[in-house]
Design an enzyme around this catalytic site. Sequence first.
Site, PDB file in Angstrom:
ATOM      1  N   GLU A   1      51.843  52.424  40.051  1.00 51.14           N
ATOM      2  CA  GLU A   1      53.258  52.602  39.727  1.00 51.14           C
ATOM      3  C   GLU A   1      53.931  53.500  40.750  1.00 51.14           C
ATOM      4  O   GLU A   1      55.047  53.234  41.206  1.00 51.14           O
ATOM      5  CB  GLU A   1      53.409  53.198  38.327  1.00 51.14           C
ATOM      6  CG  GLU A   1      53.077  52.243  37.221  1.00 51.14           C
ATOM      7  CD  GLU A   1      53.732  50.900  37.425  1.00 51.14           C
ATOM      8  OE1 GLU A   1      54.956  50.852  37.614  1.00 51.14           O
ATOM      9  OE2 GLU A   1      53.005  49.893  37.419  1.00 51.14           O
TER      10      GLU A   1
ATOM     11  N   HIS B   1      55.011  45.688  43.813  1.00 54.18           N
ATOM     12  CA  HIS B   1      53.719  45.398  43.169  1.00 54.18           C
ATOM     13  C   HIS B   1      53.089  44.160  43.816  1.00 54.18           C
ATOM     14  O   HIS B   1      51.884  44.129  44.064  1.00 54.18           O
ATOM     15  CB  HIS B   1      53.909  45.118  41.675  1.00 54.18           C
ATOM     16  CG  HIS B   1      53.984  46.352  40.813  1.00 54.18           C
ATOM     17  ND1 HIS B   1      53.041  47.352  40.856  1.00 54.18           N
ATOM     18  CD2 HIS B   1      54.881  46.732  39.869  1.00 54.18           C
ATOM     19  CE1 HIS B   1      53.357  48.294  39.976  1.00 54.18           C
ATOM     20  NE2 HIS B   1      54.473  47.941  39.366  1.00 54.18           N
TER      21      HIS B   1
ATOM     22  N   HIS C   1      60.932  47.884  43.137  1.00 52.07           N
ATOM     23  CA  HIS C   1      59.677  48.307  42.507  1.00 52.07           C
ATOM     24  C   HIS C   1      58.814  47.091  42.161  1.00 52.07           C
ATOM     25  O   HIS C   1      57.623  47.060  42.490  1.00 52.07           O
ATOM     26  CB  HIS C   1      60.015  49.124  41.247  1.00 52.07           C
ATOM     27  CG  HIS C   1      58.829  49.496  40.407  1.00 52.07           C
ATOM     28  ND1 HIS C   1      58.244  50.739  40.449  1.00 52.07           N
ATOM     29  CD2 HIS C   1      58.123  48.782  39.498  1.00 52.07           C
ATOM     30  CE1 HIS C   1      57.224  50.769  39.599  1.00 52.07           C
ATOM     31  NE2 HIS C   1      57.120  49.590  38.998  1.00 52.07           N
ATOM     32  N   GLU C   2      59.411  46.099  41.515  1.00 52.59           N
ATOM     33  CA  GLU C   2      58.636  44.930  41.082  1.00 52.59           C
ATOM     34  C   GLU C   2      58.112  44.130  42.279  1.00 52.59           C
ATOM     35  O   GLU C   2      56.963  43.708  42.305  1.00 52.59           O
ATOM     36  CB  GLU C   2      59.485  44.024  40.174  1.00 52.59           C
ATOM     37  CG  GLU C   2      59.912  44.683  38.875  1.00 52.59           C
ATOM     38  CD  GLU C   2      58.738  45.233  38.072  1.00 52.59           C
ATOM     39  OE1 GLU C   2      57.638  44.671  38.143  1.00 52.59           O
ATOM     40  OE2 GLU C   2      58.932  46.250  37.381  1.00 52.59           O
TER      41      GLU C   2
HETATM   42 ZN   LIG Z   1      55.552  48.823  37.745  1.00 49.25          ZN
END
Ligand SMILES: [Zn+2]
Length: 296
Positions: free
Chosen positions: A218, A165, A161-162
Site C-alpha cells: 500500500e 499496484h 494508487h490503483e
Molecule cells: Zn491499495
Amino acid sequence: MRQDPVGTRRGFGGLRIWVLVLFAIYAGYYWLSNRSTDALTGEKVVIDKSISAQDEKALGLQAYQEILTKEQPVDRSTPEAREVQEVVRRIVARVPEVEDALASEHGLQAPHVEKTFDWDVNLLQSDQVNAFCLPGGKIAVYTGLLPVAQNTDAMAVVLGHEISHALLRHGAQRMTEQKLAQIGQMAGAASGMDQQQMQTVMAVYGYGRALPYARKQETQADELGLMLAAAACYNPQEAIPLWERMTQASGGGQSEFASDHPNPGTRIKNLQALMPKALEYRARFCKQPATAALMP
Ligand SMILES: [Zn+2]
C-alpha cells in the site's frame, strides 16, 4: 533396549523435524531464486519467475470480464465516465517517464511492464467506495467513490494508487506469497502438525508476514501513485484531505482502502513526507495545466 526406528523419531510435540527441515530448505530455495530488486521502489521483492506479466494480464482480463457481467457499467459518454477516462489517459501518458525517473534514482532500469498492458477503464454503478486496476491495465471505478473523491485531483490520486499496484506487479507478488504459504501448509501436514498447531502457525504468518507485506505494498502504491498523479498535472496535495475523507467513508470496512491498509495517521504522515518530491515531479513532468473543473 528399545529404539525408535529412523523416520518416526519425533520432537517438538510429535513433529517430524526432518520433514520440516526439508520443506524449509525448499521454501528457502524458492524464496531466494525468485528474489529481485524492484527498480521503481528499490526494495527487495519475491516474484515467482514462472508467473509472466502475460499470465498476470490473462488472469486480470478474465477477472475483469466476470466483474463487468455482474456490475453495471455507466455509459461511457456521461460526464462522470468521461472524466474518469481522462484522468486515466493522462496518468497513463506519464507512466514511462515517471518509471524511468524513479528507477534511475535507484541506479536501475525500469521494467516497463505497462508495455504489455491494454488499458481500459469503466465506471461501475455501485455504492461501494472503491476502485481497482487489475494486472494488464483493466481499471474500474465505483460511483460510490465519486462523492468521497469530490474533485479530479483526488480522483487522480486514487487512480494513480490503483494503477501503481498493477505496475508494481503486486498481484504476482501475492500469488508468490500464496505459494509460499502453501509450501508451509504442506510442511505442516507432512510433519504431523495437528489442526491447532497449524492454526497457530498460520496466525503467526498472517501477523508476522502477510499483513506487514500488504501494508508495504500500500505504501509503495501510495508513493508511485502520488508521483504519477503529480506528473499528470494533478495537485498531489489533495491526497491528504482525500485519505481523511476515505478513512471516514470506509468506517464500515467494506472498501479496498480499509482492509490491510496502513494506519491512516501513518499513511498521511508518509504522504506529507513525499509531498516535496511529488511537487518536484509535477514541475518536471507536467506538460499541460490541469483544468480546475471536473466536468466539461
Ligand atoms: Zn491499495
